[in-house]
Write a protein that holds these residues in place. Structure first.
Motif, PDB file in Angstrom:
ATOM      1  N   THR A 131       0.939  12.915  11.858  1.00 17.23           N
ATOM      2  CA  THR A 131       1.069  13.074  13.306  1.00 17.23           C
ATOM      3  C   THR A 131      -0.272  13.037  14.020  1.00 17.23           C
ATOM      4  OG1 THR A 131       1.154  15.470  12.939  1.00 17.23           O
ATOM      5  CG2 THR A 131       3.244  14.332  13.274  1.00 17.23           C
ATOM      6  N   PHE A 132      -1.277  13.696  13.461  1.00 15.21           N
ATOM      7  CA  PHE A 132      -2.575  13.717  14.133  1.00 15.21           C
ATOM      8  C   PHE A 132      -3.273  12.363  14.073  1.00 15.21           C
ATOM      9  CE2 PHE A 132      -4.414  18.023  15.388  1.00 15.21           C
ATOM     10  CZ  PHE A 132      -3.177  18.492  15.777  1.00 15.21           C
ATOM     11  N   THR A 133      -3.014  11.587  13.029  1.00 15.09           N
ATOM     12  CA  THR A 133      -3.567  10.234  12.981  1.00 15.09           C
ATOM     13  C   THR A 133      -2.997   9.415  14.137  1.00 15.09           C
ATOM     14  OG1 THR A 133      -3.845  10.328  10.575  1.00 15.09           O
ATOM     15  CG2 THR A 133      -3.764   8.142  11.593  1.00 15.09           C
ATOM     16  N   GLU A 134      -1.704   9.553  14.369  1.00 15.76           N
ATOM     17  CA  GLU A 134      -1.069   8.847  15.480  1.00 15.76           C
ATOM     18  C   GLU A 134      -1.536   9.386  16.832  1.00 15.76           C
ATOM     19  OE1 GLU A 134       3.430   8.031  17.327  1.00 15.76           O
ATOM     20  OE2 GLU A 134       3.197   8.813  15.290  1.00 15.76           O
ATOM     21  N   LEU A 135      -1.610  10.704  16.963  1.00 13.98           N
ATOM     22  CA  LEU A 135      -1.992  11.311  18.234  1.00 13.98           C
ATOM     23  C   LEU A 135      -3.456  11.037  18.584  1.00 13.98           C
ATOM     24  CD1 LEU A 135      -0.082  14.684  17.846  1.00 13.98           C
ATOM     25  CD2 LEU A 135       0.320  12.951  19.609  1.00 13.98           C
ATOM     26  N   ALA A 136      -4.317  10.968  17.571  1.00 16.19           N
ATOM     27  CA  ALA A 136      -5.721  10.643  17.831  1.00 16.19           C
ATOM     28  C   ALA A 136      -5.857   9.223  18.354  1.00 16.19           C
ATOM     29  CB  ALA A 136      -6.550  10.824  16.563  1.00 16.19           C
ATOM     30  N   SER A 137      -5.069   8.305  17.789  1.00 15.10           N
ATOM     31  CA  SER A 137      -5.083   6.919  18.258  1.00 15.10           C
ATOM     32  C   SER A 137      -4.579   6.840  19.702  1.00 15.10           C
ATOM     33  CB  SER A 137      -4.211   6.061  17.345  1.00 15.10           C
ATOM     34  OG  SER A 137      -4.175   4.721  17.787  1.00 15.10           O
ATOM     35  N   ASP A 138      -3.522   7.588  19.998  1.00 14.58           N
ATOM     36  CA  ASP A 138      -2.993   7.620  21.369  1.00 14.58           C
ATOM     37  C   ASP A 138      -4.030   8.184  22.340  1.00 14.58           C
ATOM     38  OD1 ASP A 138      -0.629   6.663  20.364  1.00 14.58           O
ATOM     39  OD2 ASP A 138       0.399   8.604  20.383  1.00 14.58           O
ATOM     40  N   PHE A 139      -4.736   9.207  21.904  1.00 14.95           N
ATOM     41  CA  PHE A 139      -5.743   9.846  22.751  1.00 14.95           C
ATOM     42  C   PHE A 139      -6.879   8.876  23.065  1.00 14.95           C
ATOM     43  CE2 PHE A 139      -9.703  12.291  23.204  1.00 14.95           C
ATOM     44  CZ  PHE A 139      -9.368  13.159  24.238  1.00 14.95           C
ATOM     45  N   GLU A 140      -7.357   8.158  22.056  1.00 17.79           N
ATOM     46  CA  GLU A 140      -8.441   7.194  22.271  1.00 17.79           C
ATOM     47  C   GLU A 140      -8.008   6.082  23.216  1.00 17.79           C
ATOM     48  OE1 GLU A 140     -10.723   7.654  17.940  1.00 17.79           O
ATOM     49  OE2 GLU A 140      -9.259   6.051  18.256  1.00 17.79           O
ATOM     50  N   ALA A 141      -6.733   5.708  23.159  1.00 19.63           N
ATOM     51  CA  ALA A 141      -6.230   4.673  24.063  1.00 19.63           C
ATOM     52  C   ALA A 141      -6.132   5.204  25.492  1.00 19.63           C
ATOM     53  CB  ALA A 141      -4.857   4.189  23.590  1.00 19.63           C
ATOM     54  N   ALA A 142      -5.779   6.470  25.630  1.00 17.86           N
ATOM     55  CA  ALA A 142      -5.650   7.073  26.960  1.00 17.86           C
ATOM     56  C   ALA A 142      -7.010   7.361  27.579  1.00 17.86           C
ATOM     57  CB  ALA A 142      -4.829   8.360  26.875  1.00 17.86           C
ATOM     58  N   TYR A 143      -8.013   7.606  26.721  1.00 18.42           N
ATOM     59  CA  TYR A 143      -9.368   7.907  27.194  1.00 18.42           C
ATOM     60  C   TYR A 143     -10.359   6.920  26.574  1.00 18.42           C
ATOM     61  CZ  TYR A 143      -7.458  12.368  28.828  1.00 18.42           C
ATOM     62  OH  TYR A 143      -6.718  13.340  29.464  1.00 18.42           O
ATOM     63  N   PRO A 144     -10.455   5.729  27.122  1.00 21.06           N
ATOM     64  CA  PRO A 144     -11.411   4.754  26.591  1.00 21.06           C
ATOM     65  C   PRO A 144     -12.825   5.337  26.592  1.00 21.06           C
ATOM     66  CG  PRO A 144      -9.930   3.727  28.174  1.00 21.06           C
ATOM     67  CD  PRO A 144      -9.691   5.204  28.273  1.00 21.06           C
ATOM     68  N   GLY A 145     -13.540   5.088  25.524  1.00 14.48           N
ATOM     69  CA  GLY A 145     -14.887   5.646  25.422  1.00 14.48           C
ATOM     70  C   GLY A 145     -14.928   6.911  24.586  1.00 14.48           C
ATOM     71  N   THR A 146     -13.762   7.353  24.064  1.00 16.72           N
ATOM     72  CA  THR A 146     -13.730   8.513  23.178  1.00 16.72           C
ATOM     73  C   THR A 146     -13.440   8.069  21.758  1.00 16.72           C
ATOM     74  OG1 THR A 146     -11.361   8.919  23.517  1.00 16.72           O
ATOM     75  CG2 THR A 146     -12.897  10.027  25.022  1.00 16.72           C
TER      76      THR A 146
END
Length: 276
Positions: A67-82
């Motif tokens: 789940t965190f692998t997926e959520l981290a990818s989603d987070f990086e997509a939502a916040y470009p530059g992270t």
């Protein structure tokens, strides 16, 4: 002629008044929304939130790997530059690493006990947030060679059962279940993480293992999950927190918020986690 002169003066006064009014309106318009929009664009703000950039390291319980692998990818997509770097292990092992100075910005535990250890050491940046719950399930190889059907079967002579070590959240949950049910398991090994327990089962080294329901789901058809009523005696609550001294505290706090958000909860629920 006197009346005509008076009329002309009135028309002139009206014209002057209108001219001044239009000038004032034009001036107000020139100083309004365009400059506000420009300032927002320059600061990177959108819908009232400031853009964030930077890299964080998240230490998370092994049961959160998928789940965190997926959520981290989603987070990086939502916040470009992270960028989010993930480190998975047993919660107790992660706490030891953090206390000894390992560079971590966020910690997600599979129980409240290990999070409390960091709070007691004054290593949290504020309070933690509960974001999920989980329960244990019996995992057996797809062929179920020992014909396991209940928790009692794990205590049968000759059954090779693997469990988590007591200091690991899945291990402390196992201890609680044994006490509540009166079933005493003699394991062939005690592992430092729930993924290690599952690995023993999938490899055929064990007839059964006590793992989280979410781990059984993630394993697909390589194992069969056997639910048991006694699992309700030990429901693990998962907390997450930003750590004191985080290298990018704004990014860390945003990640914590992302996990607790409706989008984050949707991903967790799909994996079998319960609501906090």
């Amino acid at each position: 002629m006197g009346e005509r002169g008076t009329a002309r003066r009135r028309l002139r006064d009206i014209a002057l008044a209108l001219g001044v009014g239009m000038t004032l309106v034009a001036g107000v318009a020139a100083c309004s929304s365009p400059s506000d929009g420009g300032a927002a664009a320059e600061t990177g703000e959108s819908d009232g939130s400031r853009a964030i950039t930077g890299e964080i390291t998240v230490f998370a319980a092994a049961s959160l790997t998928g789940t965190f692998t997926e959520l981290a990818s989603d987070f990086e997509a939502a916040y470009p530059g992270t960028t989010v770097t993930l480190n998975f292990a047993g919660s107790s092992d992660l706490v030891t690493q953090i206390v000894e100075g390992a560079p971590a910005d966020v910690f997600a535990s599979a129980d409240t006990t290990n999070m409390a250890k960091l709070a007691d050491s004054d290593l949290l940046d504020g309070s933690s947030t509960d974001f999920a719950t989980n329960t244990l399930e019996i995992a057996v190889p797809s062929s179920n060679p020992a014909k396991i059907a209940s928790l009692d079967d794990l205590a049968r002579a000759g059954v090779k059962t693997v469990i988590c070590a007591p200091q690991v959240p899945c291990g402390s949950a196992t201890v609680a279940i044994e006490k509540a049910s009166g079933v005493h398991i003699q394991p062939v090994s005690e592992e430092s993480s729930v993924t290690d327990v599952l690995g023993k089962v999938t490899s055929g080294e064990a007839d059964a293992g006590l793992v989280y329901l979410t781990d059984v789901r993630a394993a697909g058809d390589t194992v069969v999950g056997i639910p048991f009523d006694e699992s309700a005696e030990a429901v693990n609550t998962y907390p997450i927190a930003t750590l004191r001294g985080a290298s990018e505290p704004d990014v860390a706090r945003a990640f914590v918020a992302h996990i607790a958000s409706p989008a984050g909860q949707k991903v967790l629920a799909a994996a079998g986690f319960g609501a906090p």
